[in-house]
Design an enzyme around this catalytic site. Structure first.
Site, mmCIF file in Angstrom:
data_model
loop_
_atom_site.group_PDB
_atom_site.id
_atom_site.type_symbol
_atom_site.label_atom_id
_atom_site.label_comp_id
_atom_site.label_asym_id
_atom_site.label_seq_id
_atom_site.Cartn_x
_atom_site.Cartn_y
_atom_site.Cartn_z
ATOM 1 C CG ASP A 158 -5.055 -11.429 12.778
ATOM 2 O OD1 ASP A 158 -3.933 -10.694 11.846
ATOM 3 O OD2 ASP A 158 -6.447 -10.862 13.250
ATOM 4 C CE1 TYR A 184 -1.360 -6.024 -1.014
ATOM 5 C CE2 TYR A 184 0.730 -5.055 -3.261
ATOM 6 C CZ TYR A 184 0.433 -6.336 -1.924
ATOM 7 O OH TYR A 184 0.978 -7.519 -2.182
ATOM 8 C CE LYS A 207 2.656 -6.406 0.400
ATOM 9 N NZ LYS A 207 3.688 -7.596 0.862
#
Length: 244
Positions: A60, A152, A156
């Site tokens: 992870d 999100y 990005k």
């Protein structure tokens, strides 16, 4: 061009887009290491088919220690890393007012902090060998903004900023750093959209279709070609023209 196989690290390569990128480098004859939280049947196939040219570790990357241990396993086996593709990511949708702290932390910890931790570990070996190629998989959501994808999209967009700053830091050592802002693909990342939403996206896309992992993999291969040493700090949009 060198005939020697490159050592390539790809995060999140067990399925979807990451698997497509892994396959493209294996097909090119490179040594490929990838990680994800768990193995998939595809991982088992690669281990059987490619033997000592393929390395997988459960990791992870949002955990700094696991991220570092993965990179150490790669360098212990093959030496310095030539190519890094930061593909691992997770999406959680929902309007910001109702977005949970847990989902916020999950998205930021993997998409942004995990990428930073792993890149820092890899770039040290690249600086030593004075060569390397880094590609960050970002998204058109970081360029244009989409309702329900605030966190999100923020991660990005941050990856694109990270790309530009790191390109300035390491450019003198023959290391290039670029982003690919991907459009909508036919992978599990688009499965949360219903047929009507997907149909609307296709109608708005000049290319008239959703993307395939191969569309992104070909762009990655272009950016990591050793001859492309004058392309750095850029965000290459690969979305079938959706944002044009």
């Amino acid at each position: 061009m060198s005939d020697q196989p490159r050592t390539v690290v790809i995060t999140g390569g067990s399925k979807g887009l990451g698997a497509g990128i892994v396959q493209s480098f294996l097909d090119s004859g490179d040594r490929v290491a990838t990680c994800s939280r768990s193995a998939t049947p595809q991982i088992k196939e690669w281990e059987a088919d490619f033997g000592d040219r393929f390395l997988f570790r459960e990791a992870d990357i949002s955990d700094r220690e696991q991220s570092g241990a993965f990179v150490k396993a790669v360098t212990d086996q093959w030496g310095a890393v030539d190519v890094l593709v930061n593909n691992a990511g997770v999406a959680r949708d929902g309007i910001l007012a109702l977005f949970s702290d847990e989902d916020t932390d999950t998205v930021i910890d993997l998409n942004l902090k995990g990428t930073i931790h792993l890149t820092r570990a890899v770039v040290r070996s690249m600086l030593t060998q004075r060569a390397g190629r880094i590609v960050n998989i970002s998204s058109i959501t970081g360029l244009t903004g989409y309702r329900g994808l605030t966190v999100y999209g923020a991660t990005k967009a941050a990856l694109d900023g990270f790309t530009r700053a790191l390109a300035r830091e390491v450019g003198s050592r023959n290391i290039t750093v670029n982003s690919i802002a991907s459009g909508y693909l036919k992978t599990e990342m688009s499965h949360g959209l219903d047929d009507g939403q997907l149909g609307q996206i296709v109608r708005r896309t000049p290319a008239g279709r959703l993307g395939d992992p191969d569309d992104i993999a070909r762009a990655v291969q272009f950016l990591v070609d050793e001859r492309n040493d004058w392309i750095t700090g850029q965000v290459l949009v690969v979305d079938g023209g959706l944002t044009c």
